[in-house]
Write a protein that holds these residues in place. Structure first.
Motif, mmCIF file in Angstrom:
data_model
loop_
_atom_site.group_PDB
_atom_site.id
_atom_site.type_symbol
_atom_site.label_atom_id
_atom_site.label_comp_id
_atom_site.label_asym_id
_atom_site.label_seq_id
_atom_site.Cartn_x
_atom_site.Cartn_y
_atom_site.Cartn_z
ATOM 1 N N UNK A 126 0.787 -1.240 0.000
ATOM 2 C CA UNK A 126 0.000 0.000 0.000
ATOM 3 C C UNK A 126 0.811 1.278 0.000
ATOM 4 N N UNK A 127 1.657 1.501 1.015
ATOM 5 C CA UNK A 127 2.362 2.787 1.071
ATOM 6 C C UNK A 127 3.311 3.006 -0.112
ATOM 7 N N UNK A 128 3.908 1.905 -0.611
ATOM 8 C CA UNK A 128 4.833 2.089 -1.746
ATOM 9 C C UNK A 128 4.066 2.538 -2.990
ATOM 10 N N UNK A 129 2.983 1.814 -3.289
ATOM 11 C CA UNK A 129 2.188 2.186 -4.450
ATOM 12 C C UNK A 129 1.644 3.606 -4.300
ATOM 13 N N UNK A 130 1.224 3.944 -3.069
ATOM 14 C CA UNK A 130 0.665 5.276 -2.842
ATOM 15 C C UNK A 130 1.723 6.348 -3.067
ATOM 16 N N UNK A 131 2.937 6.102 -2.587
ATOM 17 C CA UNK A 131 3.999 7.099 -2.765
ATOM 18 C C UNK A 131 4.276 7.333 -4.247
ATOM 19 N N UNK A 132 4.401 6.237 -4.986
ATOM 20 C CA UNK A 132 4.665 6.375 -6.419
ATOM 21 C C UNK A 132 3.520 7.096 -7.130
ATOM 22 N N UNK A 133 2.310 6.788 -6.709
ATOM 23 C CA UNK A 133 1.137 7.416 -7.299
ATOM 24 C C UNK A 133 1.142 8.918 -7.035
ATOM 25 N N UNK A 134 1.320 9.287 -5.765
ATOM 26 C CA UNK A 134 1.310 10.715 -5.400
ATOM 27 C C UNK A 134 2.442 11.463 -6.097
ATOM 28 N N UNK A 135 3.597 10.796 -6.188
ATOM 29 C CA UNK A 135 4.754 11.464 -6.776
ATOM 30 C C UNK A 135 4.576 11.779 -8.241
#
Ligand SMILES: Nc1ncnc2c1ncn2[C@@H]1O[C@H](COP(=O)(O)OP(=O)(O)O)[C@@H](O)[C@H]1O
Ligand SMILES: [Mg+2]
Lengths: 259, 271
Positions: A126-135
């Motif tokens: 979750x947090x990894x995908x979210x970080x890449x998404x937000x970035x």
């Protein structure tokens, strides 16, 4: 000579020679022990480390996980950004409503969200995908919006005076006209996505290329760390080539200049 | 070779006391045109001529429905124009080919918008591609074409859509001289063979005299009609070949007259 082109052969030779110089300098520094061998292994050792990581270790698995993370989050970002960017570049209302929000997010560095993402989404994917998404997503929206605004007004007006409805102009003029640039925007942002992947995997992950590099650091395996860097570089290059190739295949009509 | 253009003496388009005031983002306003009135007969080739910046494009865009007049009104077949539609097809100076469609699909585009069946579309497109001499290139993409050919695609695309009036804004302005006069002769023969009304903007006097049945001359800033009348030297006939026009007795006088008009406006602008 200022602004005078050089031959293709010369250009390639110059391009290759900078790498030859780089590796020679590296090799010489190692041979004459000008550097701490523990911190700077010779180039060939990086390659053998890569080989044994792949054959004896689980590195292919790590590479696969990293690629999946990038592709998964990037697809998500595209699904959101492409329609929003096109709408914002087409309708003033959509732009006025969404742009203040989107531009504000662009000024927030994505890694700043890592602590809160870890709290919200646990330690899984979750947090990894979210970080890449937000970035990626907010920049992608802005790029696509700008490219959509650049679709020439004459094309739109021609379509209108041929009898097209608003909806038809959107689907048969604006979308096909901006699509080649959407792919270019994707290519640019995919490179950024790799940057955030490495950050995510170094900060909070036990799998993936970044995590492998952090493990190697614990055992002072600089050769493995460098092998990781090499692989990330190669993957970035391959994805870039993939997008260039897709651009040529999908938008061949832009390339067949015969006159 | 010359024929009479007045097959039918009915009014097609009426511009009535039209004015246009643009408002800039900073709130300041500019009167582009004031009190413009003229009318165009059915099957007439009407040329709007005048110094640059006098509002010719503005008038044409209002007729297209791409701008609304601030004052006055514009009627096509007695009905007030509201927004752009297929009855007033526009050809721009800049290339407007849809790059992602073949030449043939470009020409079919408008018909597709208007629900013409595929079979019929194909026939009509083939006909107009033949008229603009692009049959050989029907499966090419616009990026493979020269400027003149792209403009011919745009003309065929507009004609194939059977608009009531064709609007052209300096359609040959971006072409080199030779291509331009080829296109002018092509245009003359197209108009002769199809029943169309044309309103064309130009600032090329020779082009105006060769193609126009009527010339509406605009004065500079804010633009308004300064002179409006049929092109007399052709005796209400159409000429198909450029040299023929130049050889007609009244040509030089007509050209001189318009040049004098142009000069008077230019000096006014120059201060
Ligand atoms: N969209 C616009 N907004 C503001 N001013 C405009 C706009 N379009 C044209 N104008 C102004 O209106 C005047 C007439 O322009 P235009 O119709 O393009 O003239 P022409 O086609 O005869 O050169 C010019 O002064 C131009 O600057
Ligand atoms: Mg103009």
């Amino acid at each position: 000579m200022i602004r005078k082109p050089i031959s293709r052969t010369a250009s390639i030779l110059w391009g290759v020679s900078i790498w030859v110089i780089f590796f020679t300098a590296w090799e010489l520094a190692v041979i004459f022990e000008k550097v701490n061998l523990l911190l700077v292994p010779p180039p060939e050792k990086v390659l053998t480390a890569l080989y044994s990581l792949i054959v004896e270790g689980n590195f292919l698995n790590d590479i696969g996980i990293s690629i999946l993370r990038v592709i998964g989050s990037f697809l998500g970002a595209c699904v959101v950004a492409v329609p929003l960017g096109i709408l914002m570049g087409t309708f003033a209302t959509a732009e006025s409503f969404l742009n203040p929000f989107v531009s504000a997010w662009r000024y927030l560095p994505a890694p700043a969200f890592i602590p809160i993402l870890l709290m919200w989404l646990g330690t899984g994917e979750g947090p990894k995908l979210a970080l890449l998404f937000i970035g990626v997503v907010f920049f992608l929206i802005t790029l696509i919006m700008d490219y959509t605004r650049q679709v020439r007004i004459e094309l739109i007006e021609t379509s209108l005076t041929l009898g097209a409805s608003q909806k038809r102009v959107l689907w048969t003029v604006i979308v096909p006209a901006v699509l080649p640039n959407v792919v270019i925007a994707m290519r640019q942002m995919l490179a950024v996505s790799w940057t955030y992947l490495v950050i995510a995997e170094i900060v909070a992950s036990t799998t993936g290329i970044g995590a492998m590099m952090m493990r190697a650091r614990r055992f002072l395996h600089t050769d493995e760390i460098m092998a990781g860097i090499l692989v990330i570089g190669i993957l970035g290059l391959l994805f870039d080539l993939l997008f260039r190739w897709m651009h040529r295949v999908f938008f061949g009509y832009l390339y067949n200049n015969e006159r | 070779m010359a024929t009479n253009f007045n097959k039918n003496d009915s009014v097609k388009l009426v511009v009535e006391n039209a004015g246009k005031t643009y408002t800039h983002n900073n709130g300041s306003t500019i009167d582009a045109i004031v009190d413009v009135s003229f009318s165009v007969q059915r099957n007439e080739y009407c040329v709007l001529l005048g110094p640059s910046g006098c509002g010719k494009s503005t008038v044409l865009r209002m007729v297209a429905g791409l701008e609304t007049p601030t004052t006055g009104r514009i009627l096509l077949d007695g009905k007030i124009i509201e927004g752009p539609d297929r009855h007033r097809g526009m050809v721009f100076q800049n290339y407007t080919s849809f790059d992602w469609l073949t030449v043939n699909k470009n020409v079919e585009y408008g018909m597709k918008c208007n629900g013409v069946a595929a079979r019929e579309r194909e026939q009509i497109a083939a006909h107009f591609l033949d008229i603009v001499q692009l049959t050989k290139f029907k499966d090419a993409y616009p990026s493979q074409l020269s400027g003149g050919m792209k403009q011919r695609v745009a003309i065929a695309r507009t004609l194939a859509n059977k608009p009531s009036v064709i609007l052209m804004d300096e359609p040959f302005g971006a072409l080199d001289a030779e291509t331009r006069w080829n296109m002018q002769e092509l245009m003359a023969s197209i108009i002769e063979s199809t029943d169309t009304t044309v309103v064309m903007v130009t600032h090329d006097i020779e082009e105006a005299l060769f193609l126009g049945d009527r010339i509406v001359f605009f004065s500079g800033h804010p633009g308004t009609v300064m002179e409006d009348g049929p092109v007399e030297y052709k005796n209400r006939q159409r000429v198909m070949i450029k040299e023929e026009a130049l050889d007609l007795p009244g040509y030089i006088e007509a050209e001189r007259h318009i040049m004098a008009l142009m000069r008077s406006q230019r000096q006014e602008i120059g201060g």
